[in-house]
Design a protein around this motif. Structure first.
Motif, short mmCIF file in Angstrom:
data_model
loop_
_atom_site.label_atom_id
_atom_site.label_comp_id
_atom_site.label_asym_id
_atom_site.label_seq_id
_atom_site.Cartn_x
_atom_site.Cartn_y
_atom_site.Cartn_z
N VAL A 200 0.87 -1.18 0.00
CA VAL A 200 0.00 0.00 0.00
C VAL A 200 0.90 1.23 0.00
O VAL A 200 1.67 1.45 0.94
CB VAL A 200 -0.93 0.02 1.23
CG1 VAL A 200 -1.83 1.25 1.20
CG2 VAL A 200 -1.77 -1.26 1.27
N THR A 212 -3.37 6.91 -3.48
CA THR A 212 -3.04 5.68 -2.78
C THR A 212 -3.14 4.51 -3.75
O THR A 212 -4.12 4.39 -4.47
CB THR A 212 -3.99 5.43 -1.59
OG1 THR A 212 -3.90 6.53 -0.68
CG2 THR A 212 -3.62 4.15 -0.87
N VAL A 214 -2.65 0.18 -4.33
CA VAL A 214 -2.61 -1.13 -3.67
C VAL A 214 -2.16 -2.14 -4.71
O VAL A 214 -2.83 -2.35 -5.72
CB VAL A 214 -3.99 -1.52 -3.11
CG1 VAL A 214 -3.91 -2.87 -2.40
CG2 VAL A 214 -4.51 -0.44 -2.16
N CYS A 230 -14.76 0.37 -2.25
CA CYS A 230 -13.91 1.35 -1.56
C CYS A 230 -14.35 2.78 -1.86
O CYS A 230 -14.34 3.64 -0.97
CB CYS A 230 -12.46 1.16 -1.97
SG CYS A 230 -11.71 -0.37 -1.35
N LEU A 252 -6.64 4.81 -5.48
CA LEU A 252 -7.67 5.56 -4.76
C LEU A 252 -7.20 6.99 -4.56
O LEU A 252 -6.03 7.24 -4.27
CB LEU A 252 -7.95 4.91 -3.40
CG LEU A 252 -8.50 3.48 -3.42
CD1 LEU A 252 -8.50 2.91 -2.01
CD2 LEU A 252 -9.90 3.45 -4.01
N GLN A 256 -5.48 7.12 1.53
CA GLN A 256 -6.42 6.13 2.04
C GLN A 256 -5.70 4.92 2.64
O GLN A 256 -6.30 3.85 2.78
CB GLN A 256 -7.34 5.67 0.89
CG GLN A 256 -8.07 6.77 0.16
CD GLN A 256 -9.10 7.47 1.03
OE1 GLN A 256 -9.49 6.97 2.09
NE2 GLN A 256 -9.55 8.65 0.59
N ARG A 257 -4.45 5.09 3.01
CA ARG A 257 -3.66 3.94 3.48
C ARG A 257 -4.29 3.27 4.70
O ARG A 257 -4.44 2.05 4.75
CB ARG A 257 -2.23 4.39 3.78
CG ARG A 257 -1.39 4.68 2.54
CD ARG A 257 -0.03 5.23 2.90
NE ARG A 257 -0.13 6.55 3.52
CZ ARG A 257 0.91 7.24 3.99
NH1 ARG A 257 2.12 6.72 3.92
NH2 ARG A 257 0.73 8.43 4.53
N ASN A 259 -7.40 3.58 5.81
CA ASN A 259 -8.74 3.08 5.49
C ASN A 259 -8.70 1.76 4.72
O ASN A 259 -9.42 0.81 5.05
CB ASN A 259 -9.50 4.12 4.66
CG ASN A 259 -9.89 5.33 5.47
OD1 ASN A 259 -10.02 5.25 6.69
ND2 ASN A 259 -10.08 6.46 4.81
N ILE A 260 -7.83 1.69 3.70
CA ILE A 260 -7.81 0.49 2.87
C ILE A 260 -7.23 -0.70 3.64
O ILE A 260 -7.68 -1.83 3.46
CB ILE A 260 -7.02 0.74 1.56
CG1 ILE A 260 -7.20 -0.44 0.60
CG2 ILE A 260 -5.55 0.99 1.82
CD1 ILE A 260 -8.61 -0.68 0.15
N CYS A 261 -6.27 -0.45 4.51
CA CYS A 261 -5.71 -1.55 5.31
C CYS A 261 -6.76 -2.13 6.25
O CYS A 261 -6.90 -3.36 6.38
CB CYS A 261 -4.50 -1.06 6.11
SG CYS A 261 -3.03 -0.75 5.11
N TRP A 263 -10.01 -1.93 5.86
CA TRP A 263 -11.07 -2.55 5.06
C TRP A 263 -10.66 -3.92 4.54
O TRP A 263 -11.45 -4.87 4.58
CB TRP A 263 -11.43 -1.62 3.89
CG TRP A 263 -12.65 -2.05 3.14
CD1 TRP A 263 -13.95 -1.72 3.39
CD2 TRP A 263 -12.68 -2.91 1.98
NE1 TRP A 263 -14.78 -2.32 2.48
CE2 TRP A 263 -14.03 -3.05 1.60
CE3 TRP A 263 -11.70 -3.56 1.24
CZ2 TRP A 263 -14.42 -3.82 0.51
CZ3 TRP A 263 -12.09 -4.33 0.15
CH2 TRP A 263 -13.43 -4.45 -0.21
N LEU A 264 -9.42 -4.04 4.08
CA LEU A 264 -8.95 -5.32 3.54
C LEU A 264 -8.88 -6.40 4.61
O LEU A 264 -9.24 -7.56 4.36
CB LEU A 264 -7.56 -5.13 2.91
CG LEU A 264 -7.51 -4.37 1.58
CD1 LEU A 264 -6.07 -4.08 1.18
CD2 LEU A 264 -8.22 -5.15 0.47
#
Length: 280
Positions: A200, A212, A214, A230, A252, A256-257, A259-261, A263-264
């Motif tokens: 990320v 951001t 991924v 997302c 993204l 959003q680092r 947030n995405i971590c 969420w994943l």
């Protein structure tokens, strides 16, 4: 004595990259402690940092060094040949500290399932010191404009012509290296969680805007569905792009680092230990 000509023909470096084989090799040592030998397989972790490069150079002459991958995105389909990982010009007397970095060093990271890639270090002897003021400098946090090293050679020729040099002479020095892209990946025994690391990253765009990315999500997942979820969850724009070196990459808008971590991992797509978050 090593038969350089036979090795380069066996590895198809000739004619994939060069028209003739070199007469000597350069010395390459990575901070991880590994050195580059002919055809030696190394992992991305071993080569993630910029290496120390030496060759038999004359003190008063200028050189250019390049590191290229002729197998992007795969050796069977090298449509992005040659993706360059590193480019340094005006290296006086072989002293890398005295060179002009045109493209920051990026370690290897072949897409999953594409097999071994050949990573080739090339050294050129310049006719004179070059004016690289009009050549765009490429950072290490972006893969933009690194595709097809032939176009970079064309840029060099125009710069050299400005220096009143007709040809860009290749110095007969080169080294060959191949990598196993997943030898150091984290393996998971669960079918619903992908193998390997998920990177990320955040990239600086124009002005204060950031992006951001991924990279490393399993090819079994539908990235378009993930990016749609997302965008709704984070209230931001996003898309999926095809990267010549890393395959499909999720993008993204904004930072959003975190947030995405979350969420994943919450969705069960990735384990926390599989995530590797990068800064600028």
């Amino acid at each position: 004595m090593t038969d350089i000509k036979s090795i380069f023909k066996q590895q198809c470096i000739v004619p994939d990259v060069l028209t003739t084989a070199p007469s000597d090799f350069i010395s390459i040592q990575y901070p991880s402690g590994v050195s580059v030998d002919i055809g030696k397989e190394l992992t991305p972790t071993q080569v993630k940092d910029k290496p120390n490069v030496k060759w038999a150079a004359k003190d008063s002459e200028y050189y250019t060094l390049a590191l290229v991958d002729p197998d992007a995105p795969s050796r069977e389909n090298p449509k992005f040949r040659e993706w360059h990982h590193w480019l340094v010009g005006n290296i006086l007397g072989g002293d890398m500290n005295k060179g002009v970095v045109l493209s920051d060093y990026i370690g290897s990271g072949p897409p999953k399932g594409t097999g071994l890639h050949r990573y080739i270090f090339l050294v050129y002897k310049q006719q004179d010191k070059c004016d690289f003021s009009k050549v765009p400098k490429l950072p290490s946090n972006s893969g933009d404009k690194r595709v097809t090293f032939e176009s970079v050679r064309a840029s060099y020729r125009s710069v050299l012509l400005e220096q009143r040099v007709v040809t860009f002479n290749r110095m007969s020095i080169q080294n060959l290296n191949t990598f196993d892209p997943f030898a150091d990946a984290i393996k998971s025994s669960e079918d619903d969680v992908q193998d390997g690391l998920v990177h990320v990253r955040i990239q600086q765009r124009n002005g204060r805007k950031t992006l951001t990315t991924v990279q490393g999500l399993s090819s079994e997942y539908d990235l378009k569905k993930i990016v749609r979820a997302c965008k709704k969850e984070f209230a931001c724009n996003g898309t999926v792009v095809e990267h010549p070196e890393y395959g499909e990459v999720l993008q993204l808008q904004g930072d959003q680092r975190e947030n995405i971590c979350q969420w994943l991992t919450k969705s069960g797509l990735v384990k926390p230990e599989q995530l590797k978050v990068h800064g600028f």
